[in-house]
Motif scaffolding. Structure first.
Motif, mmCIF file in Angstrom:
data_model
loop_
_atom_site.group_PDB
_atom_site.id
_atom_site.type_symbol
_atom_site.label_atom_id
_atom_site.label_comp_id
_atom_site.label_asym_id
_atom_site.label_seq_id
_atom_site.Cartn_x
_atom_site.Cartn_y
_atom_site.Cartn_z
ATOM 1 N N UNK A 188 0.797 -1.226 0.000
ATOM 2 C CA UNK A 188 0.000 0.000 0.000
ATOM 3 C C UNK A 188 0.831 1.279 0.000
ATOM 4 N N UNK A 189 2.088 1.240 0.457
ATOM 5 C CA UNK A 189 2.888 2.458 0.535
ATOM 6 C C UNK A 189 4.099 2.462 -0.386
ATOM 7 N N UNK A 190 4.308 1.398 -1.145
ATOM 8 C CA UNK A 190 5.439 1.317 -2.049
ATOM 9 C C UNK A 190 4.920 0.837 -3.407
ATOM 10 N N UNK A 191 4.892 1.748 -4.377
ATOM 11 C CA UNK A 191 4.308 1.444 -5.690
ATOM 12 C C UNK A 191 5.373 1.593 -6.762
ATOM 13 N N UNK A 192 5.524 0.575 -7.594
ATOM 14 C CA UNK A 192 6.460 0.605 -8.715
ATOM 15 C C UNK A 192 5.766 1.290 -9.887
ATOM 16 N N UNK A 193 6.256 2.474 -10.269
ATOM 17 C CA UNK A 193 5.722 3.184 -11.435
ATOM 18 C C UNK A 193 6.394 2.704 -12.719
ATOM 19 N N UNK A 194 7.700 2.443 -12.641
ATOM 20 C CA UNK A 194 8.457 1.962 -13.798
ATOM 21 C C UNK A 194 9.554 1.034 -13.304
ATOM 22 N N UNK A 195 9.757 -0.050 -14.035
ATOM 23 C CA UNK A 195 10.846 -0.976 -13.744
ATOM 24 C C UNK A 195 12.150 -0.394 -14.312
ATOM 25 N N UNK A 196 13.319 -0.951 -13.969
ATOM 26 C CA UNK A 196 14.584 -0.414 -14.495
ATOM 27 C C UNK A 196 14.606 -0.336 -16.019
ATOM 28 N N UNK A 197 15.156 0.769 -16.519
ATOM 29 C CA UNK A 197 15.227 1.010 -17.963
ATOM 30 C C UNK A 197 16.564 1.647 -18.322
ATOM 31 N N UNK A 198 17.024 1.433 -19.551
ATOM 32 C CA UNK A 198 18.166 2.161 -20.095
ATOM 33 C C UNK A 198 17.603 3.373 -20.826
ATOM 34 N N UNK A 199 18.070 4.561 -20.449
ATOM 35 C CA UNK A 199 17.569 5.810 -21.026
ATOM 36 C C UNK A 199 18.457 6.323 -22.153
ATOM 37 N N UNK A 200 19.758 6.001 -22.096
ATOM 38 C CA UNK A 200 20.711 6.482 -23.088
ATOM 39 C C UNK A 200 21.845 5.477 -23.170
ATOM 40 N N UNK A 201 22.233 5.121 -24.381
ATOM 41 C CA UNK A 201 23.363 4.218 -24.560
ATOM 42 C C UNK A 201 24.094 4.612 -25.834
ATOM 43 N N UNK A 202 25.342 5.057 -25.674
ATOM 44 C CA UNK A 202 26.170 5.333 -26.842
ATOM 45 C C UNK A 202 27.539 4.701 -26.625
ATOM 46 N N UNK A 203 28.507 5.012 -27.444
ATOM 47 C CA UNK A 203 29.808 4.338 -27.399
ATOM 48 C C UNK A 203 30.499 4.457 -26.038
ATOM 49 N N UNK A 204 30.393 5.598 -25.367
ATOM 50 C CA UNK A 204 31.117 5.828 -24.117
ATOM 51 C C UNK A 204 30.247 5.911 -22.866
ATOM 52 N N UNK A 205 28.968 6.150 -23.021
ATOM 53 C CA UNK A 205 28.131 6.476 -21.864
ATOM 54 C C UNK A 205 26.823 5.705 -21.904
ATOM 55 N N UNK A 206 26.433 5.189 -20.745
ATOM 56 C CA UNK A 206 25.107 4.581 -20.620
ATOM 57 C C UNK A 206 24.460 5.158 -19.365
ATOM 58 N N UNK A 207 23.189 5.565 -19.504
ATOM 59 C CA UNK A 207 22.410 6.075 -18.385
ATOM 60 C C UNK A 207 21.179 5.196 -18.238
ATOM 61 N N UNK A 208 20.987 4.659 -17.037
ATOM 62 C CA UNK A 208 19.819 3.833 -16.739
ATOM 63 C C UNK A 208 19.184 4.355 -15.460
ATOM 64 N N UNK A 209 17.940 3.950 -15.221
ATOM 65 C CA UNK A 209 17.367 4.197 -13.901
ATOM 66 C C UNK A 209 17.024 2.843 -13.301
ATOM 67 N N UNK A 210 17.110 2.773 -11.990
ATOM 68 C CA UNK A 210 16.870 1.528 -11.267
ATOM 69 C C UNK A 210 15.455 1.402 -10.782
ATOM 70 N N UNK A 211 14.504 1.907 -11.562
ATOM 71 C CA UNK A 211 13.101 1.886 -11.185
ATOM 72 C C UNK A 211 12.665 3.253 -10.695
ATOM 73 N N UNK A 212 11.404 3.566 -10.912
ATOM 74 C CA UNK A 212 10.814 4.802 -10.385
ATOM 75 C C UNK A 212 9.688 4.355 -9.470
ATOM 76 N N UNK A 213 9.766 4.781 -8.206
ATOM 77 C CA UNK A 213 8.865 4.292 -7.166
ATOM 78 C C UNK A 213 8.157 5.437 -6.464
ATOM 79 N N UNK A 214 6.919 5.179 -6.059
ATOM 80 C CA UNK A 214 6.258 6.036 -5.087
ATOM 81 C C UNK A 214 6.480 5.353 -3.745
ATOM 82 N N UNK A 215 7.124 6.058 -2.821
ATOM 83 C CA UNK A 215 7.530 5.485 -1.539
ATOM 84 C C UNK A 215 6.889 6.279 -0.398
ATOM 85 N N UNK A 216 7.039 5.816 0.838
ATOM 86 C CA UNK A 216 6.520 6.603 1.969
ATOM 87 C C UNK A 216 7.122 8.002 2.053
ATOM 88 N N UNK A 217 8.329 8.210 1.505
ATOM 89 C CA UNK A 217 8.944 9.535 1.555
ATOM 90 C C UNK A 217 8.780 10.311 0.251
#
Length: 182
Positions: A6-35
């Motif tokens: 009830x207090x911890x909701x997964x809005x998005x699972x981990x995703x890769x947002x950017x990937x090129x030859x030198x750099x990769x940016x991912x997120x480890x999930x987007x959550x609605x939490x008690x804080x």
């Protein structure tokens, strides 16, 4: 939207947002939490990580299209020397109706700014995944605290999680710890 508790909701699972030859940016999930709304950004870059104690030059905010105001989150970063991987936790606080928001990410090691519509269809990540789903843990003893974690995140050989304890008493400040295992 997947509900874990009830207090911890997964809005998005981990995703890769950017990937090129030198750099990769991912997120480890987007959550609605008690804080509030929380995400972990994972930046993989061959350059050296910032020195311990330095605040990395992140600018990450949530905004609604057509509105001039935004919600800014301050970073809390961890890196492993020699790995080129940086984990950064962003807590935006309580956010009503996150589905129509965009998260905008700026960092000097990114080739360009990245934006993600929180209501858009999620994409899976081939490199960043949960070994354990985010969850609320049993309360320690008879204390009225709620302890939860953001999932055990794996990227390469590294593991990371954010643990937090919060109480219903408004006089108590939430406590958190970030754990990285090389």
């Amino acid at each position: 939207m997947t509900e874990s508790s009830p207090t911890l909701i997964v809005l998005r699972r981990p995703e890769t947002l950017l990937s090129d030859a030198d750099t990769r940016l991912s997120h480890g999930g987007i959550l609605t939490t008690p804080s509030g709304l929380l995400t972990i950004l994972v930046l993989e870059h061959p350059g050296p990580p910032p020195p311990d104690g330095d605040t990395p030059p992140w600018t990450v905010y949530l905004a609604r299209p057509g509105h001039r105001h935004a919600t800014l989150a301050l970073p809390d970063s961890f890196s492993v020397a020699g790995s080129g991987v940086q984990f950064t936790v962003f807590n935006f606080g309580p956010v009503p109706d996150p589905g129509d928001l965009w998260m905008v990410i700026h960092h000097p090691q990114l080739p360009h700014s990245v934006s993600l519509g929180l209501g858009s269809a999620p994409a899976q990540s081939a490199t960043t995944r949960w070994l354990a789903e985010p969850d609320v843990l049993a309360s320690p003893g008879s204390q009225p605290a709620q302890v939860w974690h953001t999932g055990l995140l794996r990227i390469g050989d590294l593991l990371f999680t954010h643990l937090e304890a919060s109480a219903d008493d408004p006089g108590l400040v939430p406590a958190f710890i970030d754990v990285m295992i090389p």
